[in-house]
Design an enzyme around this catalytic site. Structure first.
Site, PDB file in Angstrom:
ATOM      1  N   TRP A 129       0.874  -1.178   0.000  1.00 55.01           N
ATOM      2  CA  TRP A 129       0.000   0.000   0.000  1.00 55.01           C
ATOM      3  C   TRP A 129       0.913   1.230   0.000  1.00 55.01           C
ATOM      4  O   TRP A 129       1.827   1.309   0.828  1.00 55.01           O
ATOM      5  CB  TRP A 129      -0.849  -0.048   1.274  1.00 55.01           C
ATOM      6  N   ASP A 210      -0.064  -5.252   9.814  1.00 52.52           N
ATOM      7  CA  ASP A 210      -1.130  -4.288   9.501  1.00 52.52           C
ATOM      8  C   ASP A 210      -2.357  -5.037   8.988  1.00 52.52           C
ATOM      9  O   ASP A 210      -2.339  -5.596   7.888  1.00 52.52           O
ATOM     10  CB  ASP A 210      -0.619  -3.296   8.442  1.00 52.52           C
ATOM     11  N   LYS A 245     -13.169  -0.800   6.707  1.00 52.87           N
ATOM     12  CA  LYS A 245     -13.791  -1.663   5.694  1.00 52.87           C
ATOM     13  C   LYS A 245     -14.745  -2.663   6.331  1.00 52.87           C
ATOM     14  O   LYS A 245     -15.837  -2.881   5.830  1.00 52.87           O
ATOM     15  CB  LYS A 245     -12.747  -2.454   4.900  1.00 52.87           C
TER      16      LYS A 245
HETATM   17  C1  LMR Z   1      -6.991   1.707  -0.256  1.00 48.17           C
HETATM   18  O1  LMR Z   1      -5.926   1.052  -0.254  1.00 48.17           O
HETATM   19  O2  LMR Z   1      -7.596   2.009  -1.281  1.00 48.17           O
HETATM   20  C2  LMR Z   1      -7.600   2.114   1.050  1.00 48.17           C
HETATM   21  O3  LMR Z   1      -6.870   1.578   2.104  1.00 48.17           O
HETATM   22  C3  LMR Z   1      -7.868   3.556   1.155  1.00 48.17           C
HETATM   23  C4  LMR Z   1      -6.625   4.373   1.353  1.00 48.17           C
HETATM   24  O4  LMR Z   1      -6.595   5.115   2.346  1.00 48.17           O
HETATM   25  O5  LMR Z   1      -5.707   4.311   0.539  1.00 48.17           O
END
Ligand code: LMR
Length: 396
Positions: A129, A210, A245
């Site tokens: 991420w 996480d 979520k």
């Molecule tokens: C995502 O990965 O789309 C979500 O976790 C929202 C974000 O804050 O990026």
């Protein structure tokens, strides 16, 4: 005075939400941000949450400041959810603060670690991420990558991952996604996790787990395997969790940071330092979302109802994977889309290039992250064939 301030390039995920909102094409589809939409394309208000909210309103409780670490009952309920009610470590070993979603937990954890492990490097999966990198770099860490995703098999590069973890320095920090890996949807199985955790232990790494999608891969229990296994191994580790979520409560910003400690003295000291960080950043967490979630987790009937609603979200996502896979396989014969059904959780890593993703957006109003990540939870029975058709047109 501010003439030297540079423009902000925008966030790769949240920036897409802004662009999507401005797009006036009626058939646009949002597969960018990780938000769960129901089959009619709406963000659901879960029934369990609605009932909890009715009770919160009826109670008319005053809204005082919460303690810096957040509400005690909430924190105990979160501990049960993460660690399980039977084999849960005693609260004597858990230093926990209520946080502003998963991001807030990561930030408090990153600041805490930077103070005590200033020379450690943080290692994240390649890819991860985007904001993992942002948060840890923002806390002053150098962020390295360990191999994770194999773009040929569109699965896990297990040997590469182990080899990279074996090469890390003692007390380096390793960020792990225990389920529903973001962005790839590729998770190790339990046997592989055991081997990964063996290396983490041998190398004396600091695991930071996480978990934002507990219940979206298989079940609340199975998805918490890594957290519970680290506790069983009596490791020191950190967990950030988010309820955005799994309770469909994105804007309430509710989560927690938990540090699993060796004894009650350590726990008290660590908790004190987490509170110190909280005070310096935002003083104390907000009440409303926490009350909604506590109301569900503490009531047997509402808890059961919520688990049912969580199961339904997971099953709908899995069904959308099947539908997309079937439509794509029919539209592009001779090409395998197996990975779409094998990957788990909210996201699929399609393998689409940045150029193809850009075409999806410009020509079809289908929004995805430039890396090729799509949020499968944005698909529904009305748009899945359109999306498959759009994919087929850009990859041909
Ligand atoms: C995502 O990965 O789309 C979500 O976790 C929202 C974000 O804050 O990026």
């Amino acid at each position: 005075m501010f003439s030297h301030v540079e423009p902000y390039a925008g966030d790769p995920i949240l920036g897409l939400m802004e662009k999507f909102a401005q797009d006036d094409r009626p058939n646009k589809v949002n597969l960018g941000v990780g938000i769960y939409y129901d089959d009619s394309g709406k963000i659901p208000v879960l029934n369990a949450v609605r009932k909890s909210e009715e009770r919160v309103f009826a109670a008319h409780a005053p809204v005082s400041y919460l303690p810096m670490e957040g509400d005690r009952t909430y924190r105990n309920l979160v501990a049960r959810l993460l660690f399980g009610s039977e084999a849960a470590p005693s609260s004597e070993s858990l230093a926990m603060v209520q946080s502003l979603g998963g991001s807030g937990a990561l930030k408090v954890g990153a600041d805490f670690l930077k103070h005590y492990y200033a020379d450690s490097t943080v290692h994240v999966s390649d890819p991860t991420w985007d904001n993992h990198i942002g948060i840890f770099e923002g806390a002053g860490f150098t962020v390295g990558r360990y191999r994770y995703y194999n773009s040929t098999t569109k699965g896990l590069d297990f040997n590469g991952m182990l080899e990279d973890l074996r090469g890390l320095k003692q007390r380096d920090i390793v960020l792990l996604h225990p389920c529903c890996h973001n962005p790839t949807g590729v998770d190790p199985d339990q046997e592989q996790w055991q081997k990964i955790l063996d290396v983490v232990e041998e190398r004396n790494l600091i695991p930071f787990v996480d978990i934002a999608y507990q219940g979206f891969a298989e079940s609340l229990t199975l998805d918490a395997f890594v957290v519970r296994e680290l506790a069983r191994r009596q490791r020191n580790f950190l967990v950030s969790n988010s309820f955005s979520k799994i309770f469909s409560l994105y804007g309430e910003r509710v989560g927690a940071l938990t540090v699993h400690c060796a004894d009650s003295t350590q726990t008290a000291n660590v908790l004190g330092q987490l509170k110190f960080n909280v005070r310096r950043n935002y003083s104390n967490p907000p009440t409303h979302g926490m009350r909604l979630i506590s109301g569900v987790l503490s009531d047997e009937a509402l808890y059961k109802q919520w688990v049912g609603e969580l199961d339904a979200m997971r099953l709908r996502i899995a069904e959308m994977r099947q539908r997309l896979h079937a439509s794509l396989s029919a539209a592009v014969p001779g090409r395998s889309f197996e990975h779409i059904v094998k990957q788990r959780g909210m996201f699929a890593y399609t393998g689409l290039s940045a150029t193809e993703v850009a075409m999806l957006q410009s020509d079809f109003g289908v929004y995805a992250v430039a890396s090729g990540r799509i949020s499968v939870a944005g698909l529904n029975s009305n748009n899945v064939d359109y999306v498959a058709e759009a994919f087929a047109r850009v990859i041909k």
